[in-house]
Design a protein around this motif. Structure first.
Motif, PDB file in Angstrom:
ATOM      1  N   ALA A 250      46.529  10.254  25.121  1.00 27.22           N
ATOM      2  CA  ALA A 250      47.899   9.753  25.057  1.00 27.22           C
ATOM      3  C   ALA A 250      48.003   8.293  24.659  1.00 27.22           C
ATOM      4  O   ALA A 250      47.185   7.463  25.053  1.00 27.22           O
ATOM      5  N   ILE A 251      49.043   8.032  23.890  1.00 26.83           N
ATOM      6  CA  ILE A 251      49.448   6.669  23.543  1.00 26.83           C
ATOM      7  C   ILE A 251      50.946   6.599  23.816  1.00 26.83           C
ATOM      8  O   ILE A 251      51.708   7.458  23.370  1.00 26.83           O
ATOM      9  N   ILE A 252      51.344   5.584  24.569  1.00 26.70           N
ATOM     10  CA  ILE A 252      52.752   5.423  24.921  1.00 26.70           C
ATOM     11  C   ILE A 252      53.314   4.241  24.149  1.00 26.70           C
ATOM     12  O   ILE A 252      52.772   3.139  24.205  1.00 26.70           O
TER      13      ILE A 252
ATOM     14  N   THR B 268      51.303   6.984  34.688  1.00 31.99           N
ATOM     15  CA  THR B 268      49.935   6.629  34.303  1.00 31.99           C
ATOM     16  C   THR B 268      49.091   6.261  35.522  1.00 31.99           C
ATOM     17  O   THR B 268      47.874   6.299  35.457  1.00 31.99           O
ATOM     18  N   GLY B 269      49.729   5.921  36.633  1.00 30.15           N
ATOM     19  CA  GLY B 269      48.998   5.553  37.847  1.00 30.15           C
ATOM     20  C   GLY B 269      48.653   6.731  38.739  1.00 30.15           C
ATOM     21  O   GLY B 269      47.907   6.583  39.707  1.00 30.15           O
TER      22      GLY B 269
ATOM     23  N   LEU C 191      55.953   9.235  23.515  1.00 32.18           N
ATOM     24  CA  LEU C 191      54.596   9.552  23.934  1.00 32.18           C
ATOM     25  C   LEU C 191      53.946  10.254  22.750  1.00 32.18           C
ATOM     26  O   LEU C 191      54.548  11.148  22.142  1.00 32.18           O
ATOM     27  N   TYR C 192      52.726   9.846  22.419  1.00 31.28           N
ATOM     28  CA  TYR C 192      51.965  10.505  21.359  1.00 31.28           C
ATOM     29  C   TYR C 192      50.772  11.211  21.995  1.00 31.28           C
ATOM     30  O   TYR C 192      50.077  10.618  22.830  1.00 31.28           O
ATOM     31  N   LEU C 193      50.562  12.479  21.633  1.00 28.40           N
ATOM     32  CA  LEU C 193      49.429  13.262  22.121  1.00 28.40           C
ATOM     33  C   LEU C 193      48.673  13.819  20.934  1.00 28.40           C
ATOM     34  O   LEU C 193      49.275  14.273  19.960  1.00 28.40           O
ATOM     35  N   LYS C 194      47.353  13.796  21.035  1.00 30.66           N
ATOM     36  CA  LYS C 194      46.515  14.269  19.934  1.00 30.66           C
ATOM     37  C   LYS C 194      46.366  15.781  20.004  1.00 30.66           C
ATOM     38  O   LYS C 194      46.039  16.339  21.015  1.00 30.66           O
TER      39      LYS C 194
END
Length: 146
Positions: A133-135, A43-44, A142-145
């Protein structure tokens, strides 16, 4: 009460399993231009990156770049750029993804020194942002739309 997973699936997200490496990094499998690889989820990292050796593996069209890369203990590294790549993570897809290429030797040396597998690259904030993304750190997903 519904779970995070149930809520996100209803919102048209897909779930992708993450693997926690011995170095405490999340690893994820992804496909670039139809070829599978192993990546660190970072994420960084502002941009998603590949090592120079990935040019042939992932069938990349590359251009020279003026940008210098920095991170993970290295700075001022020469880069190349590859645009219009097809990235697939689980069922999520992006057909116009730009990728930065630089020497990932220092990253893979650090991983193998800690008995972790070398990676093909890094999935960074650019792709995570594009996929909304939502982790879930606890469940390692990991969730991706879509």
């Amino acid at each position: 009460m519904q779970s995070l997973e149930q809520f996100l699936i209803k919102k048209n997200y897909i779930k992708v399993k993450l693997h926690l490496s011995k170095t405490n990094h999340f690893e994820i499998k992804a496909t670039i231009n139809g070829h599978k690889g192993l990546f660190i989820l970072d994420t960084g990292a502002s941009s998603s990156c590949l090592g120079f050796e990935a040019i042939e593996t992932f069938k990349l069209n590359v251009e020279d770049s003026e940008i210098k890369a920095a991170g993970a203990g290295a700075a001022n590294m020469d880069t190349k750029m590859s645009i219009k790549n097809k990235v697939k993570i689980g069922k999520w897809r992006s057909n116009k993804t730009a990728l930065i290429l630089f020497n990932l030797t220092h990253v893979n040396e650090a991983l193998t020194n800690h008995n972790s597998k070398p990676v093909d690259g890094i999935i960074g904030a650019d792709i995570l942002k594009k996929g909304k993304a939502i982790i879930d750190y606890d469940k390692k997903h990991l969730y991706l739309k879509l």
